[in-house]
Design a protein around this motif. Sequence first.
Motif, PDB file in Angstrom:
ATOM      1  N   HIS A   2      32.617 -16.536  10.936  1.00  0.00           N
ATOM      2  CA  HIS A   2      31.265 -16.084  10.660  1.00  0.00           C
ATOM      3  C   HIS A   2      30.415 -17.264  10.190  1.00  0.00           C
ATOM      4  O   HIS A   2      30.914 -18.151   9.507  1.00  0.00           O
ATOM      5  N   TYR A   4      26.982 -18.138   8.090  1.00  0.00           N
ATOM      6  CA  TYR A   4      25.954 -17.649   7.175  1.00  0.00           C
ATOM      7  C   TYR A   4      24.866 -18.703   7.068  1.00  0.00           C
ATOM      8  O   TYR A   4      25.155 -19.895   7.010  1.00  0.00           O
ATOM      9  N   ASP A  20      25.490 -12.456  11.104  1.00  0.00           N
ATOM     10  CA  ASP A  20      25.882 -11.298  11.908  1.00  0.00           C
ATOM     11  C   ASP A  20      26.967 -10.491  11.199  1.00  0.00           C
ATOM     12  O   ASP A  20      27.234  -9.355  11.544  1.00  0.00           O
ATOM     13  N   ALA A  21      27.590 -11.066  10.167  1.00  0.00           N
ATOM     14  CA  ALA A  21      28.643 -10.374   9.431  1.00  0.00           C
ATOM     15  C   ALA A  21      28.086  -9.403   8.386  1.00  0.00           C
ATOM     16  O   ALA A  21      28.820  -8.561   7.878  1.00  0.00           O
ATOM     17  N   LEU A  22      26.818  -9.518   8.085  1.00  0.00           N
ATOM     18  CA  LEU A  22      26.210  -8.646   7.085  1.00  0.00           C
ATOM     19  C   LEU A  22      25.844  -7.294   7.709  1.00  0.00           C
ATOM     20  O   LEU A  22      25.322  -7.242   8.826  1.00  0.00           O
ATOM     21  N   PRO A  23      26.082  -6.213   6.986  1.00  0.00           N
ATOM     22  CA  PRO A  23      25.815  -4.893   7.563  1.00  0.00           C
ATOM     23  C   PRO A  23      24.329  -4.606   7.799  1.00  0.00           C
ATOM     24  O   PRO A  23      23.989  -3.810   8.657  1.00  0.00           O
ATOM     25  N   PHE A  24      23.445  -5.263   7.054  1.00  0.00           N
ATOM     26  CA  PHE A  24      22.013  -4.972   7.176  1.00  0.00           C
ATOM     27  C   PHE A  24      21.227  -6.152   7.719  1.00  0.00           C
ATOM     28  O   PHE A  24      20.017  -6.165   7.663  1.00  0.00           O
TER      29      PHE A  24
END
Length: 86
Positions: A2, A4, A20-24
């Motif tokens: 991932h 960030y 892209d790893a964050l849910p929002f």
Amino acid sequence: MHVYQVRPRKDHRGVDLISDALPFGRLWYSGPDDAVDYAKFFSRSHDAVIRVYDDAGNVIQTHDSGPDVVGNAIVTTSLLSVCLSL
């Protein structure tokens, strides 16, 4: 892996953590250190790269984060060899 990104907000009220790893999609933080700590904490079970950008879009810091299994194995092996040599 991932990736960030920590980028300054356009309204100059802190930074956004983007991945892209964050849910929002993106999270707001008051400072880059808080965003980097969050990304390191939630990427501890997988490899990740955390890049901190300045206002001009230049990378000013890069952090590698991921499992520390190799480091722990080396320490354990070193301690075992010390114990065996006694």
